[in-house]
Design an enzyme around this catalytic site. Structure first.
Site, PDB file in Angstrom:
ATOM      1  CG  HIS A 311     -12.137  19.138 -24.428  1.00 29.54           C
ATOM      2  ND1 HIS A 311     -11.362  19.796 -23.513  1.00 29.54           N
ATOM      3  CD2 HIS A 311     -11.580  17.911 -24.607  1.00 29.54           C
ATOM      4  CE1 HIS A 311     -10.366  19.006 -23.159  1.00 29.54           C
ATOM      5  NE2 HIS A 311     -10.473  17.862 -23.800  1.00 29.54           N
ATOM      6  CG  ASP A 368     -12.265  10.509 -27.723  1.00 29.18           C
ATOM      7  OD1 ASP A 368     -11.193   9.943 -27.977  1.00 29.18           O
ATOM      8  OD2 ASP A 368     -12.575  10.903 -26.586  1.00 29.18           O
TER       9      ASP A 368
END
Ligand code: CMC
Length: 434
Positions: A311, A368
Site C-alpha cells: 500500500h 483487498d
C-alpha cells in the site's frame, strides 16, 4: 489555507547563492507541510514528484490515516469502532455531513435514499445495448455518467439540491450495480423495495427472482454492510484524487463520480480484489502452495505483483485488512460455509510475511486481500467485486467533491511537468521525410 492549519517556522531553500523562505504549516494530527504554491513565481523552479508520492493536494477534514501506525479514522472515529458498531448508511451520513446522525436525521436520510433508489425507466433499455460478458465496471461507469442526461443539474446548486443529488448517487449506484448483474445473467430486473434497508435492498436486487425467493442471511447482510463501511473513504487515493481532479473543472457530479469509478477499476487500485480471488483460485486449481506467485511477484523481470499486498500509505498493516480477516473467519466458521481459498490466503500471507522481500519493503495484506472471500461467501460473482467497492466508496467520493466545492476557492487541478521531448525542429514536407 484554513485556520485549522497552524503556521510553523518558515523553511529555507537554498538554490545556488540565493536563499528563499517558504511557509510551513502543521495539521491537527501533527502532519507538517512546506507550502510551495509560490515556489515557481519566487524561484523559477517547480517540484517534481511522480505519482504524487509526497504531495499534499488539499486540506481535508474527512479522513485521517497514519500509515506507520495503521490508523484510519473517518471524521475522527476509529475505523474499527465504526465497523463494529455502525451501519453503512450512518457512516455515509457521517462522511457527507461531518457528524454521526441523530435518530431523526438517520431516518430522514434512509428515507431519502429509499426514495432515490429507482432509476429512470428509460435507462433500463441501455442495459440491453451492452454486449454479453461486458465488465460490470464499464457498465457502471457509463450508466452513472448517463444519469446526468436524465437528471440534469441546475447551473446554481443550492444546498438542498446538492444533498438530494448526493442521495441520488449513493442510492442509484447500488440499483445500477444490481441491474447490470441481472442483465449479465439474463434475469429480469428486481426493483428496489421501499421496505428494505440499504444493504438488504442491494442483496435482494442482486439475488431475488420472480421464480426464486431470496432468504436474506443476517450474517451475510452484516458482512457486506461492513465491507461497504471499510471501503467508504480513504483520503486522497487514486479514485478520490480523480474525483477531485474532474470536479475541479466544475464538471457535473455524475461525470465526476464516473471518473472515480473508472480510476477505481484498475488492478493496482479497486480492481485488485477481483485479481486476488483469481490468484487464489489458480493456486487451488493447480494444487500449489502459492510459492510460484510469490516468486513471480519478487522477480523484477516480471510485471506481476502479489495482489492484495502493499500500500502506498500503510507501511505497517492495513487496519481494514485486520477487520476483514476476522470477519471472514467468523463468516466462514458458520456451519456449511467453508472456503478452501481462505486457508490458501492465510498460508500465502504467512509465507509472504516471513519473506525478506516483503519484510524489507513493508508489504502487508491490504483491504483487498480478504475482502473477496467475504464477497464469495455472499455469492457475489468475481467480476462484481470492484463494483461493490465502488458502491462503498461513493459517499467518500461525494464527501470530497462537496468539500472541494465548498472550499474558499476551487482551484482547477493542473499539475506541471518537466518536458523531455524534442526541442524545436524544422518541419519537413512528407516527400522529404526519411
Ligand atoms: N508485490 C510485489 N512487489 C510489490 C508489491 C506487490 N504487491 N507492491 C509493491 N511492491 C514492490 C515494488 O515492486 C517496489 O519494489 P522496488 O523497491 O524493488 O522497486 C516496492 O515494493 C515499492 O512499490 P511501489 O510500487 O513503489 O509502491 P506504491 O506505493 O507505488 O504502490 C500499490 C502501492 C498498492 C500500487 C502496490 O503495492 C501494488 O501494486 N500492490 C498490488 C495491487 C494491490 O493490491 N492494490 C490494492 C491497493 S489497496 C486498495 C486500494 O487502495 O485500492
Amino acid at each position: 489555507m484554513t485556520d485549522k492549519l497552524q503556521p510553523l517556522h518558515p523553511a529555507t531553500l537554498t538554490l545556488g547563492d540565493k536563499s528563499y523562505s517558504l511557509p510551513t504549516c502543521e495539521g491537527v494530527e501533527g502532519e507538517k507541510a512546506i507550502d510551495i504554491s509560490k515556489l515557481r513565481a519566487q524561484t523559477g523552479y517547480i517540484t517534481l514528484d511522480e505519482g504524487y508520492v509526497n504531495t499534499g493536494a488539499c486540506e481535508s477534514a474527512i479522513t485521517y490515516i497514519d500509515g506507520d501506525k495503521g490508523i484510519l479514522r473517518y471524521r475522527g472515529y476509529a475505523i474499527e469502532e465504526l465497523a463494529e458498531k455502525s451501519r453503512f448508511v450512518e457512516v455515509a451520513y457521517l462522511l457527507l455531513h461531518g457528524e454521526l446522525p441523530q435518530k431523526e436525521q438517520l431516518l430522514q436520510f434512509s428515507t431519502r435514499l429509499n426514495e432515490s433508489s429507482i432509476i429512470h425507466e428509460d435507462m433500463h433499455h441501455f442495459f440491453n445495448g451492452f454486449p454479453r460478458g461486458s465488465h460490470p465496471m464499464g457498465i457502471l461507469a457509463t450508466m452513472v455518467a448517463s444519469l446526468s442526461t436524465f437528471y440534469p443539474i441546475p447551473d446554481e446548486l443550492d444546498d438542498a439540491t446538492e444533498i438530494q443529488i448526493v442521495a441520488n448517487l449513493v442510492s442509484q449506484v447500488r440499483t445500477i450495480a444490481a441491474f447490470s448483474y441481472k442483465k449479465s445473467i439474463g434475469e429480469p430486473l428486481i426493483y428496489p423495495s421501499y421496505k428494505l434497508k440499504y444493504t438488504r435492498n442491494f442483496l435482494n436486487m442482486m439475488f431475488a427472482s420472480p421464480v426464486r425467493d431470496y432468504e436474506l442471511d443476517e450474517d451475510i447482510v452484516r458482512a457486506i454492510d461492513m465491507f461497504f463501511i471499510l471501503h467508504a473513504d480513504h483520503e486522497q487515493n487514486c479514485s478520490t484524487s480523480s474525483v477531485r481532479t474532474a470536479g475541479s473543472s466544475l464538471a457535473n457530479v455524475y461525470a465526476v463520480a464516473s471518473a472515480g469509478i473508472c480510476a477505481l477499476w484498475g488492478p493496482r487500485h479497486g480492481g485488485a480484489n477481483q485479481e486476488v480471488i483469481q490468484m487464489l483460485e489458480k493456486i487451488h486449481a493447480e494444487g500449489g502452495d502459492g510459492t510460484e506467485f510469490i516468486n513471480q511477484a519478487k522477480d523484477k523481470n516480471s510485471p506481476s505483483r502479489l495482489m492484495g499486498f502493499g500500500h502506498r500509505v500503510y507501511k505497517n498493516f492495513d487496519p481494514r485488512a485486520v477487520v476483514l480477516k476476522k470477519q471472514c473467519d467468523k463468516l466462514l466458521n458458520k456451519a456449511g460455509m467453508t472456503d478452501p481459498l481462505f486457508d490458501i490466503a492465510r498460508r500465502l500471507e504467512e509465507c509472504a510475511l516471513k519473506d525478506d522481500y516483503f519484510i524489507s519493503r513493508k508489504l502487508y495484506p491490504n483491504v483487498d486481500f480478504y475482502s473477496g472471500l467475504i464477497l464469495r461467501a455472499a455469492g457475489i460473482p468475481t467480476n462484481m467485486f470492484t463494483v461493490l467497492f465502488a458502491i462503498g466508496r461513493m459517499p467518500g467520493w461525494l464527501a470530497h467533491w462537496r468539500e472541494m466545492l465548498h472550499s474558499k476557492q476551487v482551484t482547477i487541478t493542473r499539475p506541471r511537468q518537466i518536458y523531455v521531448g524534442e526541442t524545436l525542429r524544422a518541419y519537413q514536407d512528407i516527400d522529404q521525410r526519411s
